[in-house]
Design a protein around this motif. Sequence first.
Motif, PDB file in Angstrom:
ATOM      1  N   ARG A 112       7.848   5.465 -28.524  1.00 15.14           N
ATOM      2  CA  ARG A 112       8.929   6.431 -28.732  1.00 15.14           C
ATOM      3  C   ARG A 112       8.527   7.499 -29.751  1.00 15.14           C
ATOM      4  N   ALA A 113       7.892   7.076 -30.847  1.00 20.72           N
ATOM      5  CA  ALA A 113       7.513   8.027 -31.895  1.00 20.72           C
ATOM      6  C   ALA A 113       6.434   8.986 -31.414  1.00 20.72           C
ATOM      7  N   ASN A 114       5.561   8.533 -30.515  1.00 22.03           N
ATOM      8  CA  ASN A 114       4.574   9.442 -29.933  1.00 22.03           C
ATOM      9  C   ASN A 114       5.270  10.565 -29.171  1.00 22.03           C
ATOM     10  N   LEU A 115       6.320  10.226 -28.436  1.00 17.57           N
ATOM     11  CA  LEU A 115       7.068  11.248 -27.703  1.00 17.57           C
ATOM     12  C   LEU A 115       7.853  12.147 -28.651  1.00 17.57           C
ATOM     13  N   ALA A 169      12.536  10.813 -20.970  1.00 18.78           N
ATOM     14  CA  ALA A 169      11.118  10.597 -20.674  1.00 18.78           C
ATOM     15  C   ALA A 169      10.798   9.112 -20.615  1.00 18.78           C
ATOM     16  N   LEU A 170      11.342   8.333 -21.551  1.00 16.03           N
ATOM     17  CA  LEU A 170      11.107   6.895 -21.551  1.00 16.03           C
ATOM     18  C   LEU A 170      11.608   6.262 -20.253  1.00 16.03           C
ATOM     19  N   GLN A 171      12.782   6.686 -19.811  1.00 15.71           N
ATOM     20  CA  GLN A 171      13.343   6.133 -18.590  1.00 15.71           C
ATOM     21  C   GLN A 171      12.562   6.553 -17.365  1.00 15.71           C
ATOM     22  N   ARG A 172      12.244   7.826 -17.288  1.00 13.49           N
ATOM     23  CA  ARG A 172      11.565   8.354 -16.106  1.00 13.49           C
ATOM     24  C   ARG A 172      10.192   7.733 -15.894  1.00 13.49           C
ATOM     25  N   PHE A 173       9.460   7.492 -16.963  1.00 11.93           N
ATOM     26  CA  PHE A 173       8.088   6.999 -16.840  1.00 11.93           C
ATOM     27  C   PHE A 173       7.981   5.489 -17.036  1.00 11.93           C
ATOM     28  N   GLY A 174       9.115   4.803 -16.965  1.00 16.88           N
ATOM     29  CA  GLY A 174       9.113   3.350 -17.020  1.00 16.88           C
ATOM     30  C   GLY A 174       8.681   2.776 -18.349  1.00 16.88           C
ATOM     31  N   LEU A 175       9.014   3.478 -19.440  1.00 16.20           N
ATOM     32  CA  LEU A 175       8.548   3.081 -20.764  1.00 16.20           C
ATOM     33  C   LEU A 175       9.649   2.511 -21.657  1.00 16.20           C
ATOM     34  N   GLU A 176      10.853   2.422 -21.151  1.00 21.77           N
ATOM     35  CA  GLU A 176      11.966   1.940 -21.987  1.00 21.77           C
ATOM     36  C   GLU A 176      11.686   0.572 -22.607  1.00 21.77           C
ATOM     37  N   PRO A 177      11.182  -0.413 -21.845  1.00 20.15           N
ATOM     38  CA  PRO A 177      10.942  -1.717 -22.463  1.00 20.15           C
ATOM     39  C   PRO A 177       9.817  -1.693 -23.507  1.00 20.15           C
ATOM     40  N   LEU A 178       9.036  -0.629 -23.510  1.00 15.88           N
ATOM     41  CA  LEU A 178       7.875  -0.535 -24.401  1.00 15.88           C
ATOM     42  C   LEU A 178       8.099   0.443 -25.542  1.00 15.88           C
ATOM     43  N   ARG A 199       7.033  -0.545 -29.081  1.00 16.79           N
ATOM     44  CA  ARG A 199       5.717  -1.165 -29.252  1.00 16.79           C
ATOM     45  C   ARG A 199       4.710  -0.135 -29.762  1.00 16.79           C
ATOM     46  N   PRO A 200       3.735  -0.546 -30.572  1.00 15.18           N
ATOM     47  CA  PRO A 200       2.694   0.389 -31.006  1.00 15.18           C
ATOM     48  C   PRO A 200       1.958   0.955 -29.801  1.00 15.18           C
ATOM     49  N   ALA A 201       1.842   2.265 -29.749  1.00 15.79           N
ATOM     50  CA  ALA A 201       1.247   2.914 -28.582  1.00 15.79           C
ATOM     51  C   ALA A 201      -0.190   2.465 -28.355  1.00 15.79           C
ATOM     52  N   ARG A 202      -0.922   2.200 -29.446  1.00 15.01           N
ATOM     53  CA  ARG A 202      -2.328   1.833 -29.304  1.00 15.01           C
ATOM     54  C   ARG A 202      -2.527   0.406 -28.803  1.00 15.01           C
ATOM     55  N   LEU A 203      -1.445  -0.376 -28.754  1.00 12.73           N
ATOM     56  CA  LEU A 203      -1.530  -1.740 -28.235  1.00 12.73           C
ATOM     57  C   LEU A 203      -1.081  -1.835 -26.788  1.00 12.73           C
ATOM     58  N   LEU A 204      -0.685  -0.720 -26.204  1.00 16.37           N
ATOM     59  CA  LEU A 204      -0.283  -0.721 -24.805  1.00 16.37           C
ATOM     60  C   LEU A 204      -1.518  -0.857 -23.920  1.00 16.37           C
ATOM     61  N   SER A 205      -1.297  -1.309 -22.697  1.00 13.12           N
ATOM     62  CA  SER A 205      -2.393  -1.411 -21.741  1.00 13.12           C
ATOM     63  C   SER A 205      -2.855  -0.002 -21.342  1.00 13.12           C
ATOM     64  N   GLY A 206      -3.982   0.055 -20.641  1.00 16.30           N
ATOM     65  CA  GLY A 206      -4.489   1.350 -20.209  1.00 16.30           C
ATOM     66  C   GLY A 206      -3.516   2.106 -19.330  1.00 16.30           C
ATOM     67  N   GLY A 207      -2.900   1.402 -18.382  1.00 14.97           N
ATOM     68  CA  GLY A 207      -1.923   2.043 -17.502  1.00 14.97           C
ATOM     69  C   GLY A 207      -0.689   2.501 -18.249  1.00 14.97           C
ATOM     70  N   GLU A 208      -0.240   1.695 -19.207  1.00 11.97           N
ATOM     71  CA  GLU A 208       0.932   2.066 -20.002  1.00 11.97           C
ATOM     72  C   GLU A 208       0.639   3.279 -20.883  1.00 11.97           C
ATOM     73  N   GLN A 209      -0.549   3.305 -21.458  1.00 17.02           N
ATOM     74  CA  GLN A 209      -0.927   4.469 -22.275  1.00 17.02           C
ATOM     75  C   GLN A 209      -0.996   5.731 -21.423  1.00 17.02           C
ATOM     76  N   GLN A 210      -1.484   5.585 -20.198  1.00 18.23           N
ATOM     77  CA  GLN A 210      -1.585   6.757 -19.341  1.00 18.23           C
ATOM     78  C   GLN A 210      -0.194   7.263 -18.959  1.00 18.23           C
ATOM     79  N   ARG A 211       0.737   6.352 -18.723  1.00 14.62           N
ATOM     80  CA  ARG A 211       2.116   6.777 -18.441  1.00 14.62           C
ATOM     81  C   ARG A 211       2.734   7.443 -19.657  1.00 14.62           C
ATOM     82  N   LEU A 212       2.416   6.930 -20.832  1.00 16.08           N
ATOM     83  CA  LEU A 212       2.916   7.545 -22.055  1.00 16.08           C
ATOM     84  C   LEU A 212       2.325   8.947 -22.227  1.00 16.08           C
TER      85      LEU A 212
END
Length: 237
Positions: A96-99, A115-124, A127-140
């Motif tokens: 969220r803070a990255n956005l 943006a969080l809702q549209r890109f499927g990031l609400e549950p994340l 979470r620290p952005a750098r700990l997200l998976s590769g696909g999650e980081q790309q969506r972010l």
Amino acid sequence: MRDLASILPLRVENLAFEAEGKALLGPVSFKLPKGGITAIIGPNGAGKSLLLRLCHGLIAPASGRAEWATEGGLLAGRKGHAMVFQRPVMLRRSARANLQHAVSVAGAGRRVAEALQRFGLEPLAERPARLLSGGEQQRLALARAWLLAPEVLFLDEPSSQLDPGATRQIEAILLGLASEGVTLLMTTHDLGQARRLARRVLFLHRGQLVEDAEAHAFFAAPRTEEARAFVAGDLLW
């Protein structure tokens, strides 16, 4: 009549780049019109990512130019284009803070919650952005770019090293953006992805633009020996 607020078309004219006296790209010329997805493909070292960075203005060419549509001799008032990298840089903050940071820097009017809702990031979101998976980081990274409301989005290997499920998610997002009028110029090493997504193909080989064609025509009948070999899976040197 062209929308005066549009930065398109992008005219690339005799664009070239060199390093340490060695020519790495060009001269390359093409026009990027409004709409759809254009895929830049070619073997490793062909100059795909380099061309993308030159178009986005991240580096200066040795010669030639990449020029957006003008009005009265001046560039369109807003930048209007954004880029998502193969390995996006994440701030040491939550998703969220990255956005929120992107919004604060650019003055973007779109809502972070949207943006969080549209890109499927609400549950994340927390979470620290750098700990997200590769696909999650790309969506972010895509959500962060979307908040800037770009007319043109540059993407460098947007699903490289992602598993099939994450790749499908990214491709669905890209098709959705294109359907809403965002013009996409992307590099990809995945010919299947280029077939699925692209309306147009730019084929590079050894820094030269060898073919510029509609995607269906390119894959059905490449015009050059180099392109035919590449589509067939042969190594090009």
